[in-house]
Scaffold this motif. Sequence first.
Motif, PDB file in Angstrom:
ATOM      1  N   TRP A  28      45.730  34.141  59.035  1.00 57.59           N
ATOM      2  CA  TRP A  28      46.737  34.818  58.219  1.00 57.59           C
ATOM      3  C   TRP A  28      47.124  33.966  57.012  1.00 57.59           C
ATOM      4  O   TRP A  28      47.355  34.491  55.926  1.00 57.59           O
ATOM      5  CB  TRP A  28      47.969  35.139  59.060  1.00 57.59           C
ATOM      6  N   VAL A  29      47.197  32.670  57.206  1.00 56.73           N
ATOM      7  CA  VAL A  29      47.492  31.767  56.083  1.00 56.73           C
ATOM      8  C   VAL A  29      46.377  31.835  55.046  1.00 56.73           C
ATOM      9  O   VAL A  29      46.634  31.873  53.835  1.00 56.73           O
ATOM     10  CB  VAL A  29      47.672  30.317  56.589  1.00 56.73           C
ATOM     11  N   LEU A  30      45.129  31.863  55.514  1.00 61.05           N
ATOM     12  CA  LEU A  30      43.997  31.965  54.598  1.00 61.05           C
ATOM     13  C   LEU A  30      44.018  33.291  53.837  1.00 61.05           C
ATOM     14  O   LEU A  30      43.696  33.342  52.647  1.00 61.05           O
ATOM     15  CB  LEU A  30      42.678  31.823  55.363  1.00 61.05           C
ATOM     16  N   CYS A  31      44.399  34.373  54.520  1.00 57.95           N
ATOM     17  CA  CYS A  31      44.468  35.684  53.864  1.00 57.95           C
ATOM     18  C   CYS A  31      45.552  35.691  52.799  1.00 57.95           C
ATOM     19  O   CYS A  31      45.368  36.235  51.690  1.00 57.95           O
ATOM     20  CB  CYS A  31      44.736  36.777  54.900  1.00 57.95           C
ATOM     21  N   LEU A  32      46.701  35.099  53.110  1.00 55.47           N
ATOM     22  CA  LEU A  32      47.785  35.007  52.132  1.00 55.47           C
ATOM     23  C   LEU A  32      47.358  34.154  50.943  1.00 55.47           C
ATOM     24  O   LEU A  32      47.635  34.491  49.784  1.00 55.47           O
ATOM     25  CB  LEU A  32      49.032  34.411  52.790  1.00 55.47           C
ATOM     26  N   THR A  33      46.654  33.070  51.242  1.00 52.39           N
ATOM     27  CA  THR A  33      46.135  32.217  50.169  1.00 52.39           C
ATOM     28  C   THR A  33      45.123  32.970  49.322  1.00 52.39           C
ATOM     29  O   THR A  33      45.110  32.856  48.088  1.00 52.39           O
ATOM     30  CB  THR A  33      45.470  30.956  50.765  1.00 52.39           C
ATOM     31  N   ALA A  34      44.269  33.751  49.981  1.00 48.98           N
ATOM     32  CA  ALA A  34      43.255  34.534  49.262  1.00 48.98           C
ATOM     33  C   ALA A  34      43.898  35.516  48.297  1.00 48.98           C
ATOM     34  O   ALA A  34      43.455  35.660  47.149  1.00 48.98           O
ATOM     35  CB  ALA A  34      42.370  35.279  50.256  1.00 48.98           C
ATOM     36  N   ALA A  35      44.951  36.196  48.747  1.00 53.87           N
ATOM     37  CA  ALA A  35      45.645  37.146  47.882  1.00 53.87           C
ATOM     38  C   ALA A  35      46.307  36.435  46.706  1.00 53.87           C
ATOM     39  O   ALA A  35      46.225  36.889  45.548  1.00 53.87           O
ATOM     40  CB  ALA A  35      46.692  37.915  48.686  1.00 53.87           C
ATOM     41  N   SER A  36      46.942  35.303  46.982  1.00 56.85           N
ATOM     42  CA  SER A  36      47.634  34.551  45.930  1.00 56.85           C
ATOM     43  C   SER A  36      46.656  33.978  44.914  1.00 56.85           C
ATOM     44  O   SER A  36      46.872  34.073  43.697  1.00 56.85           O
ATOM     45  CB  SER A  36      48.454  33.415  46.562  1.00 56.85           C
ATOM     46  N   VAL A  37      45.576  33.385  45.416  1.00 55.17           N
ATOM     47  CA  VAL A  37      44.573  32.785  44.534  1.00 55.17           C
ATOM     48  C   VAL A  37      43.856  33.858  43.721  1.00 55.17           C
ATOM     49  O   VAL A  37      43.579  33.673  42.528  1.00 55.17           O
ATOM     50  CB  VAL A  37      43.563  31.955  45.350  1.00 55.17           C
ATOM     51  N   GLY A  38      43.554  34.999  44.355  1.00 59.01           N
ATOM     52  CA  GLY A  38      42.908  36.097  43.641  1.00 59.01           C
ATOM     53  C   GLY A  38      43.756  36.585  42.486  1.00 59.01           C
ATOM     54  O   GLY A  38      43.246  36.828  41.378  1.00 59.01           O
ATOM     55  N   PHE A  39      45.059  36.717  42.726  1.00 55.59           N
ATOM     56  CA  PHE A  39      45.983  37.136  41.660  1.00 55.59           C
ATOM     57  C   PHE A  39      46.081  36.075  40.568  1.00 55.59           C
ATOM     58  O   PHE A  39      45.959  36.373  39.379  1.00 55.59           O
ATOM     59  CB  PHE A  39      47.365  37.406  42.257  1.00 55.59           C
ATOM     60  N   ALA A  40      46.306  34.812  40.975  1.00 50.38           N
ATOM     61  CA  ALA A  40      46.548  33.741  40.001  1.00 50.38           C
ATOM     62  C   ALA A  40      45.322  33.456  39.139  1.00 50.38           C
ATOM     63  O   ALA A  40      45.443  33.316  37.911  1.00 50.38           O
ATOM     64  CB  ALA A  40      46.969  32.469  40.742  1.00 50.38           C
ATOM     65  N   HIS A  41      44.142  33.381  39.756  1.00 54.88           N
ATOM     66  CA  HIS A  41      42.955  33.032  38.967  1.00 54.88           C
ATOM     67  C   HIS A  41      42.598  34.148  37.990  1.00 54.88           C
ATOM     68  O   HIS A  41      41.986  33.902  36.953  1.00 54.88           O
ATOM     69  CB  HIS A  41      41.774  32.677  39.898  1.00 54.88           C
ATOM     70  N   THR A  42      42.995  35.379  38.294  1.00 53.81           N
ATOM     71  CA  THR A  42      42.749  36.499  37.378  1.00 53.81           C
ATOM     72  C   THR A  42      43.736  36.490  36.217  1.00 53.81           C
ATOM     73  O   THR A  42      43.351  36.610  35.048  1.00 53.81           O
ATOM     74  CB  THR A  42      42.840  37.835  38.131  1.00 53.81           C
ATOM     75  N   ILE A  43      45.008  36.340  36.527  1.00 49.80           N
ATOM     76  CA  ILE A  43      46.046  36.326  35.491  1.00 49.80           C
ATOM     77  C   ILE A  43      45.841  35.163  34.522  1.00 49.80           C
ATOM     78  O   ILE A  43      46.030  35.298  33.309  1.00 49.80           O
ATOM     79  CB  ILE A  43      47.452  36.233  36.130  1.00 49.80           C
ATOM     80  N   LEU A  44      45.466  34.011  35.050  1.00 47.87           N
ATOM     81  CA  LEU A  44      45.307  32.815  34.223  1.00 47.87           C
ATOM     82  C   LEU A  44      43.992  32.798  33.447  1.00 47.87           C
ATOM     83  O   LEU A  44      43.791  31.925  32.599  1.00 47.87           O
ATOM     84  CB  LEU A  44      45.407  31.557  35.092  1.00 47.87           C
ATOM     85  N   GLY A  45      43.100  33.740  33.748  1.00 46.20           N
ATOM     86  CA  GLY A  45      41.822  33.818  33.035  1.00 46.20           C
ATOM     87  C   GLY A  45      41.754  35.064  32.179  1.00 46.20           C
ATOM     88  O   GLY A  45      41.409  36.143  32.682  1.00 46.20           O
ATOM     89  N   PRO A  46      42.095  34.978  30.889  1.00 45.95           N
ATOM     90  CA  PRO A  46      42.086  36.169  30.025  1.00 45.95           C
ATOM     91  C   PRO A  46      40.733  36.849  29.924  1.00 45.95           C
ATOM     92  O   PRO A  46      40.653  38.025  29.577  1.00 45.95           O
ATOM     93  CB  PRO A  46      42.534  35.619  28.657  1.00 45.95           C
ATOM     94  N   ASP A  47      39.668  36.119  30.261  1.00 44.50           N
ATOM     95  CA  ASP A  47      38.340  36.727  30.242  1.00 44.50           C
ATOM     96  C   ASP A  47      38.185  37.777  31.330  1.00 44.50           C
ATOM     97  O   ASP A  47      37.227  38.558  31.313  1.00 44.50           O
ATOM     98  CB  ASP A  47      37.260  35.656  30.412  1.00 44.50           C
ATOM     99  N   HIS A  48      39.125  37.835  32.284  1.00 41.44           N
ATOM    100  CA  HIS A  48      39.071  38.819  33.362  1.00 41.44           C
ATOM    101  C   HIS A  48      39.595  40.191  32.935  1.00 41.44           C
ATOM    102  O   HIS A  48      39.360  41.184  33.626  1.00 41.44           O
ATOM    103  CB  HIS A  48      39.886  38.349  34.571  1.00 41.44           C
TER     104      HIS A  48
END
Length: 237
Positions: free
Chosen positions: A6-26
């Motif tokens: 569950w911790v990994l899933c929460l991390t996956a959701a957070s990282v997926g959101f953050a790496h997309t928002i912080l990458g304008p190329d997305h």
Amino acid sequence: MESTLWVLCLTAASVGFAHTILGPDHYLPFVVMAKARGWNIFKTIWITFTCGLGHVLSSVVIGVVGIAMGVGVGKLENIEAFRGDIAAWALFIFGLVYLFWGLWRVYLMRPHKHKHIHDDGIVHEHKHSHSHGHGHLHKYEKGATLTPWILFVVFVLGPCEVLIPILMYPAAKLSTGGIVLVSLVFSIATIATMITTTILIIKGINFFKPNILEKYTHAIAGAAISISAAAILFLGL
């Protein structure tokens, strides 16, 4: 084990959101191309979704194959970094080509003079432009285009650098189902953020009517794409 997953899933959701928002190329390429090409909301969402799916699945496949073959995480990170460089350069070159094509299009649409000689010898000239209305300008653009396919290929080449080392390898120590679940959560978070951000920015832009810049729309789109790619290549964003 369950709490760790569950911790990994929460991390996956957070990282997926953050790496997309912080990458304008997305999302920036979809924003500017939607405005330049006149894509409706449904076409924009579909193209963004398809490119996002290719983007995450390519890393998932590499991660699964690598884990199954016992390849070290360091080697997979090198593969992802190499893919990232190729994708960034491809996006940069595509942006530059589209920029110059947009400028050439503006040049062709510039007002110019025509000279007429009548039978009685009177000569007169008048200014003429090929930009007879918005519909005429975009008529040829409503046909088939390679742009979505180019974006798709670029995004398939582009890696999700954080997916394999931070999420997939730790999940692999738990179970095969853990890999599937973590990858699925990351993919949903990434694609949903890409689509949502793209649509929100487009909605914001629609509040403004910079008609004076309309003829430069394609050139601006190309410039924006090349700048976002340059930020990745030269600034490490």
